[in-house]
Design an enzyme around this catalytic site. Sequence first.
Site, mmCIF file in Angstrom:
data_model
loop_
_atom_site.group_PDB
_atom_site.id
_atom_site.type_symbol
_atom_site.label_atom_id
_atom_site.label_comp_id
_atom_site.label_asym_id
_atom_site.label_seq_id
_atom_site.Cartn_x
_atom_site.Cartn_y
_atom_site.Cartn_z
ATOM 1 N N HIS A 19 1.206 5.134 -2.595
ATOM 2 C CA HIS A 19 2.283 5.301 -1.615
ATOM 3 C C HIS A 19 2.871 6.692 -1.805
ATOM 4 C CE1 HIS A 19 5.838 3.235 0.626
ATOM 5 N NE2 HIS A 19 5.853 4.542 0.844
ATOM 6 N N HIS A 21 3.339 10.220 0.775
ATOM 7 C CA HIS A 21 3.150 10.904 2.045
ATOM 8 C C HIS A 21 2.893 12.382 1.764
ATOM 9 C CE1 HIS A 21 4.783 7.461 4.391
ATOM 10 N NE2 HIS A 21 5.442 7.248 3.255
ATOM 11 N N HIS A 209 4.643 -0.121 6.120
ATOM 12 C CA HIS A 209 5.926 -0.027 5.432
ATOM 13 C C HIS A 209 6.779 -1.217 5.881
ATOM 14 C CE1 HIS A 209 4.553 3.881 4.374
ATOM 15 N NE2 HIS A 209 5.734 4.353 4.009
ATOM 16 N N GLU A 212 11.833 -2.209 3.306
ATOM 17 C CA GLU A 212 12.664 -1.128 2.775
ATOM 18 C C GLU A 212 14.037 -1.213 3.433
ATOM 19 O OE1 GLU A 212 12.488 3.717 2.165
ATOM 20 O OE2 GLU A 212 11.447 2.829 3.858
ATOM 21 N N ASP A 292 6.287 8.160 -3.228
ATOM 22 C CA ASP A 292 6.731 8.126 -1.842
ATOM 23 C C ASP A 292 6.779 9.531 -1.250
ATOM 24 O OD1 ASP A 292 7.598 7.169 0.569
ATOM 25 O OD2 ASP A 292 9.482 6.335 -0.144
ATOM 26 N N ASP A 293 7.925 10.199 -1.335
ATOM 27 C CA ASP A 293 8.089 11.568 -0.831
ATOM 28 C C ASP A 293 8.683 12.404 -1.967
ATOM 29 O OD1 ASP A 293 7.553 11.262 2.229
ATOM 30 O OD2 ASP A 293 8.914 9.616 1.716
#
Length: 358
Positions: A19, A21, A209, A212, A292-293
């Site tokens: 996961h 991006h 996703h 969340e 994630d990011d």
Amino acid sequence: MCNTSLHAFLEALPKAEHHMHLEGSLEPELLFELAAKNDITLPSSDPAFASPECLRKRYENFQNLDDFLSYYYIGMSVLIDKADFEALAYAYFAKAASQNVRHAEVFFDPQAHASRGVELSTIVESFSRAQERAAVDFGMTTKLIMCLLRHLPLYEAMEMFSQARDGGYYANGTLAGVGMDSSEAPFPPPLWKDLYDVAKELDIRRTIHAGEEGPPLYVSQALDILDVERIDHGVRALTEGDDALVARLASSKTLLTLCPLSNVRLNCIDSIDSFPLRRLINSGIRFSINSDDPAYFGGYILENYCALQDAFNLSIRDWEAIAKGAVLGSWCTEERKEQLLIEIKDVADKWSRESEKE
């Protein structure tokens, strides 16, 4: 980094990430560099864009998912040509390799680039070159997952999916699966049934996703209506007491791709201490820990591992089980899984023996 004696072990532990991006690994320095190269004007009215340092500081104070996404999409705007996309992806692979990520399954958002006139072929071919370089330079295996944007109309998502299908990117293995991200709460899973039905008919791997922003029901609908194989996030299913859903996830071995530092930055949980790690372990859910990011949320995969170690003081064998579960939930070949499982066991056994001597 973590303040425990296991920090060196966590560095050495072979990891799989599911996961992450690629656009979310755009560090402020590269963002400013590409903006200058491509003559992109960053918002002068926002003091965050005064310098890379100011922008990084702003990233520490997101109010919610949409607040983050507003900066995320501005960042994407500096990515224009093939060299930009290849530089972005290779920078992530190099960083991940330095933290001993041995297999990475990464997301990208082509619709956000198509609106600026960037062709899907430009993105995919550039990322593929970065993947090839990572395999040679780091011995890392990688998979590319195309994510579609929930806040855009369904027909646009279907058009992008058709481009990828008709371009042969799924048939030739360039793309490993399809996912969906962006704003969650206003866009429930039933909206995307037609798209996921087509993906299933074509035997394309499917993830989304979920959980969340949205409640546990969002996760259940993703499983029941979209027939996804993986849930990206799902943290609210674990923190809001949905015992039946937790039991279902455990029995089905559905991989949850969880992102602790992201959950804190986006106010999904109050602190790392609130992350449901013990429930994950005790319930038998298969999960992986991810970044994630990372350029926006304060850390790559090792920083997420260390944050959890500081909060929960896990053992070597706990981490061995987490790392193995991540590999077992991967979309790589069975042969690659076996290789990675051996690597994990070897590292865990070595550190366990050394800790016994102390």
